[in-house]
Motif scaffolding. Structure first.
Motif, short mmCIF file in Angstrom:
data_model
loop_
_atom_site.label_atom_id
_atom_site.label_comp_id
_atom_site.label_asym_id
_atom_site.label_seq_id
_atom_site.Cartn_x
_atom_site.Cartn_y
_atom_site.Cartn_z
N GLY A 291 0.80 -1.23 0.00
CA GLY A 291 0.00 0.00 0.00
C GLY A 291 0.83 1.28 0.00
N THR A 292 2.16 1.14 -0.05
CA THR A 292 3.00 2.35 -0.07
C THR A 292 3.98 2.25 -1.24
OG1 THR A 292 4.54 1.29 1.48
CG2 THR A 292 2.88 2.74 2.44
N PRO A 293 4.38 3.43 -1.79
CA PRO A 293 5.27 3.38 -2.96
C PRO A 293 6.67 2.87 -2.61
CG PRO A 293 4.30 5.57 -2.67
CD PRO A 293 4.00 4.80 -1.43
N LEU A 294 7.23 2.11 -3.51
CA LEU A 294 8.57 1.58 -3.29
C LEU A 294 9.59 2.71 -3.10
CD1 LEU A 294 10.70 -0.63 -3.23
CD2 LEU A 294 10.62 -0.73 -5.72
N LEU A 295 9.40 3.78 -3.87
CA LEU A 295 10.35 4.90 -3.76
C LEU A 295 10.38 5.44 -2.33
CD1 LEU A 295 12.34 6.82 -4.99
CD2 LEU A 295 10.45 8.19 -5.88
N VAL A 296 9.20 5.59 -1.76
CA VAL A 296 9.12 6.09 -0.39
C VAL A 296 9.78 5.10 0.58
CG1 VAL A 296 7.55 6.75 1.48
CG2 VAL A 296 7.05 7.42 -0.87
N GLN A 297 9.57 3.81 0.33
CA GLN A 297 10.20 2.79 1.19
C GLN A 297 11.72 2.89 1.11
OE1 GLN A 297 8.57 -0.98 -0.13
NE2 GLN A 297 6.47 -0.29 0.23
N ILE A 298 12.24 3.11 -0.09
CA ILE A 298 13.70 3.23 -0.24
C ILE A 298 14.20 4.46 0.51
CG2 ILE A 298 15.56 3.68 -1.91
CD1 ILE A 298 14.01 2.00 -3.94
N LEU A 299 13.47 5.57 0.38
CA LEU A 299 13.88 6.81 1.05
C LEU A 299 13.86 6.64 2.56
CD1 LEU A 299 12.08 9.45 -1.22
CD2 LEU A 299 14.50 8.80 -1.20
N ILE A 300 12.82 5.97 3.07
CA ILE A 300 12.75 5.73 4.51
C ILE A 300 13.96 4.91 4.95
CG2 ILE A 300 11.51 4.46 6.31
CD1 ILE A 300 8.91 5.37 5.05
N PHE A 301 14.28 3.90 4.13
CA PHE A 301 15.38 3.02 4.50
C PHE A 301 16.71 3.75 4.52
CE2 PHE A 301 14.28 -1.20 5.34
CZ PHE A 301 15.49 -1.80 5.67
N TYR A 302 16.94 4.55 3.47
CA TYR A 302 18.27 5.15 3.33
C TYR A 302 18.43 6.40 4.20
CZ TYR A 302 22.50 6.93 1.18
OH TYR A 302 23.77 7.40 0.97
N PHE A 303 17.39 7.23 4.24
CA PHE A 303 17.51 8.47 4.99
C PHE A 303 16.86 8.39 6.37
CE2 PHE A 303 17.59 9.88 0.50
CZ PHE A 303 18.87 10.42 0.48
N GLY A 304 15.73 7.67 6.43
CA GLY A 304 14.93 7.68 7.66
C GLY A 304 15.51 6.81 8.77
N ILE A 305 15.81 5.55 8.45
CA ILE A 305 16.26 4.60 9.48
C ILE A 305 17.55 5.08 10.16
CG2 ILE A 305 16.95 2.20 9.93
CD1 ILE A 305 14.20 1.89 9.03
#
Ligand SMILES: Nc1ncnc2c1ncn2[C@@H]1O[C@H](COP(=O)(O)OP(=O)(O)OP(=O)(O)O)[C@@H](O)[C@H]1O
Ligand SMILES: [Mg+2]
Lengths: 219, 240
Positions: free
Chosen positions: A64-78
């Protein structure tokens, strides 16, 4: 409008390496996706409701969420939360793998449900435990049914891995960006990048088709 | 050998078994008949816990199936089952279908398991098909393999749920012959079937079920020639 593909030649190695990296992270991510998907897919059918709910939530969030956003969360957010930077390579693989896990979970669940109910009953009536029946009887048959959708998943992920350029990861699309920047000519490098993707996806579809036919022989 | 006391089974609000009481002795061959939906399969499946009874008691050789301490997997090794649609493992060769459970469940050595499997396959007349896949067999052959597969666990009891009703007429006999041999060898059997010839030849007792109850039981002769209950009479008049 003058196209000049000869500008690509000095960079050919860069494209080739980018393509190899793309295949590699895709393969790693799909492998990770299969491992996650196996647990999550079976977890969705668990009799224990907490496990079931966690697995359902996982699949829903991922899909239910865009892959791009998941990548950004992983790289910048975590890293912001854990206080440690994650390099591009593991960040890209993990983000893609965790994403793939959500889709593979559904593929695996579908494959398991497609195996006739009588198979589990026959296995259990012979004294096999549920786990044994899964391992020797259900999963081998389910995997056969999963091959076409898993092939699709690989192709999808191969294309989606291009999103990893947004975190500066050096895969195939990134190679195109670099060449476009150096030569001031965007069309030729991106055209070549597209051609590379197409060759890879076509080759892979051929391979899955072949595998499918081979496995169909015992039926 | 088998004792059933006051067995009830519900599927949601649907009451399928409504108080079954019965006893099957060692070596006895019991044939279960009754109209579609009367609960024959459900009854049989309660005997190896493929269905969990809602209430009541089932004893197999003195062990209470409803006792949570009973090891169900252990118990099922003693109770073989043959299904209407064979349920062979399509991804395994015939011989592997037969050896898989003995090797994985009982820990038999593959060599021994194979030797025994070949003996069983010869017994059901299919030694030459050992290396084939199930998809290469006819329905009658599949069912005979399924019987061999169940026998490979050395069960003390065999359950059959309409083993011939999915077969073309010309294949019914080959399966019934195997079952008759088994019965004559002293196997304890509970068989859901409408094959009257089988019941008459090797059956010790026939049970007639209707609407989740045992309505009438007796020797094959009593049930087929001289049924007492009007529902038994009605049912038999339709199938004969
Ligand atoms: N898993 C299930 N869930 C819900 N209802 C079920 C289930 N299994 C059986 N039933 C119902 O229970 C009733 C008895 O079914 P059962 O299969 O025991 O009958 P049967 O006597 O074997 O019939 P048949 O001769 O058609 O095989 C039927 O009404 C059936 O629809
Ligand atoms: Mg039935």
């Amino acid at each position: 409008m003058d196209l000049d593909f000869s500008i690509i030649i000095p960079y050919f190695n860069l494209f080739l390496q980018g393509a190899l990296v793309t295949v590699k992270i895709t393969a790693l991510a799909v492998f990770m996706g299969i491992v996650i998907g196996l647990f999550v897919g079976m977890g969705k059918m668990s009799r224990i409701s907490i496990i079931r709910w966690i697995c359902i939530a996982y699949v829903e969030v991922i899909r239910g969420t865009p892959l791009l956003v998941q990548i950004l969360i992983f790289y910048f957010g975590i890293p912001q939360i854990i206080g440690i930077d994650i390099p591009e390579y593991p960040a890209a693989v993990m983000a893609l793998g965790i994403n793939s896990g959500g889709y593979v979970a559904e593929i695996i669940r579908g494959g398991i449900l497609a195996v006739e109910k009588g198979q589990m009953e026959a296995a259990r009536s012979l004294g096999m435990s549920h786990a044994m029946a899964m391992r020797y009887i259900i999963l081998p048959q389910a995997f056969k049914k999963m091959i076409p959708p898993l092939g699709n998943e690989f192709v999808t992920l191969l294309k989606n891995s291009s999103l990893a350029t947004t975190i500066g990861f050096g895969e195939l699309t990134r190679a195109g960006q670099i060449v476009a920047g150096n030569t001031y000519k965007p069309f030729e490098p991106y055209f070549v990048v597209a051609a590379f993707y197409l060759v890879m996806t076509l080759a892979f579809s051929q391979l899955t088709g072949y595998l499918e036919r081979r496995l169909a022989e015992s039926d | 050998m088998i004792e059933v006391r006051d067995l009830y089974k519900n599927f949601g609000h649907l009451e399928v078994l409504k108080g079954i009481n019965n006893k099957v002795e060692k070596g006895e061959v019991v044939v279960v008949i009754g109209p579609s939906g009367s609960g024959k399969s459900t009854f049989l499946r309660c005997l190896n816990l493929l269905e969990k009874p809602t209430r009541g008691e089932v004893y197999i050789e003195g062990k209470n199936l409803m006792d949570p301490r009973t090891n169900v997997n252990q118990l099922r090794q003693d109770v073989g089952m043959v299904f209407q649609h064979f349920n062979l493992f399509p991804h395994k060769k015939v011989i592997e279908n037969v050896t898989l459970a003995p090797i994985k469940v009982k820990g038999e050595k593959p060599r021994e398991a194979e030797e025994k499997a070949m003996e069983l396959l010869s017994r059901v007349g299919l030694a030459d098909k050992a290396q084939n896949f199930p998809s290469q067999l006819s329905g009658g052959q599949k069912q005979r393999v399924a019987i061999a597969r169940a026998l490979a666990m050395n069960p003390k009891i065999m359950l059959f749920d309409e083993p011939t009703s999915a077969l073309d007429p010309e294949m019914i006999k080959e399966v019934l012959d195997v079952m008759k041999d088994l019965a004559k060898d002293g196997m304890t059997m509970v068989v859901v079937t409408h094959e009257m010839g089988f019941a008459r030849e090797v059956g010790d007792r026939v049970i007639f079920m209707d609407e989740g109850r045992i309505v009438e039981e007796g020797t094959p002769d009593e049930i087929y020639n001289n049924p007492q209950n009007p529902r038994t009479k009605d049912f038999l008049s339709k199938i004969l």
